[in-house]
Write a protein that holds these residues in place. Structure first.
Motif, PDB file in Angstrom:
ATOM      1  N   ARG A  68       0.838  -1.198   0.000  1.00 51.20           N
ATOM      2  CA  ARG A  68       0.000   0.000   0.000  1.00 51.20           C
ATOM      3  C   ARG A  68       0.872   1.247   0.000  1.00 51.20           C
ATOM      4  NH1 ARG A  68      -2.896   1.031   5.315  1.00 51.20           N
ATOM      5  NH2 ARG A  68      -0.768   1.635   5.749  1.00 51.20           N
ATOM      6  N   PHE A  73      -1.988  -0.322  -4.892  1.00 55.78           N
ATOM      7  CA  PHE A  73      -3.441  -0.473  -4.879  1.00 55.78           C
ATOM      8  C   PHE A  73      -4.101   0.814  -5.318  1.00 55.78           C
ATOM      9  CE2 PHE A  73      -1.922  -3.299  -1.408  1.00 55.78           C
ATOM     10  CZ  PHE A  73      -2.168  -4.490  -2.058  1.00 55.78           C
ATOM     11  N   TRP A  74      -5.081   0.707  -6.214  1.00 57.38           N
ATOM     12  CA  TRP A  74      -5.795   1.883  -6.700  1.00 57.38           C
ATOM     13  C   TRP A  74      -6.870   2.313  -5.701  1.00 57.38           C
ATOM     14  CZ3 TRP A  74      -5.010   4.367 -11.418  1.00 57.38           C
ATOM     15  CH2 TRP A  74      -4.025   3.793 -12.218  1.00 57.38           C
ATOM     16  N   SER A  75      -7.416   1.375  -4.960  1.00 60.01           N
ATOM     17  CA  SER A  75      -8.521   1.704  -4.064  1.00 60.01           C
ATOM     18  C   SER A  75      -8.040   2.235  -2.716  1.00 60.01           C
ATOM     19  CB  SER A  75      -9.394   0.463  -3.839  1.00 60.01           C
ATOM     20  OG  SER A  75      -8.612  -0.560  -3.246  1.00 60.01           O
ATOM     21  N   VAL A  76      -6.803   2.001  -2.361  1.00 59.47           N
ATOM     22  CA  VAL A  76      -6.269   2.436  -1.072  1.00 59.47           C
ATOM     23  C   VAL A  76      -5.019   3.254  -1.340  1.00 59.47           C
ATOM     24  CG1 VAL A  76      -5.363   1.690   1.150  1.00 59.47           C
ATOM     25  CG2 VAL A  76      -7.109   0.329   0.005  1.00 59.47           C
ATOM     26  N   GLY A  77      -5.033   4.479  -0.900  1.00 61.50           N
ATOM     27  CA  GLY A  77      -3.885   5.341  -1.120  1.00 61.50           C
ATOM     28  C   GLY A  77      -2.792   5.074  -0.094  1.00 61.50           C
ATOM     29  N   PHE A  88      -2.074   8.013  -8.537  1.00 62.79           N
ATOM     30  CA  PHE A  88      -3.378   7.413  -8.795  1.00 62.79           C
ATOM     31  C   PHE A  88      -3.794   7.439 -10.257  1.00 62.79           C
ATOM     32  CE2 PHE A  88      -3.924   7.996  -4.213  1.00 62.79           C
ATOM     33  CZ  PHE A  88      -4.320   6.703  -3.874  1.00 62.79           C
TER      34      PHE A  88
END
Length: 93
Positions: A68, A73-77, A88
């Motif tokens: 992360r 991960f695109w959904s979790v910055g 992103f």
């Protein structure tokens, strides 16, 4: 003909091909068994031992946090966006 000349033995004509095949199949079987045993101990057992050693102390949460923070991960910055490997938009910073 003189007595000093030795006669050659007659060549084996019947069953020669079958004897050759039997000998070849035996040699091939032994070689295949030896290579199978070598592959088992050289590759499979070694891989199993490395995998057991890796997952003995594996922490999935720690690995998730590491990935992360790299920005995978695109959904979790990531916690710190400046240290992210990707932004992103999918571009490298």
């Amino acid at each position: 003909m003189s007595a000093s000349v030795a006669k050659l033995a007659k060549p084996q004509l019947r069953g020669h091909f079958n004897d050759y095949l039997n000998k070849t199949f035996i040699i091939a079987s032994v070689a295949a068994a030896a290579s199978g045993v070598a592959y088992y101990f050289g590759v499979l057992v070694a891989h199993r031992n490395r995998r057991e050693e890796k997952f003995k102390n594996y922490n999935a949460d720690k690995e998730f946090e590491r990935l992360r923070d790299l920005g995978f991960f695109w959904s979790v910055g990531p916690k710190d966006p400046s240290k992210a490997l990707y932004n992103f938009k999918g571009e490298m910073p």
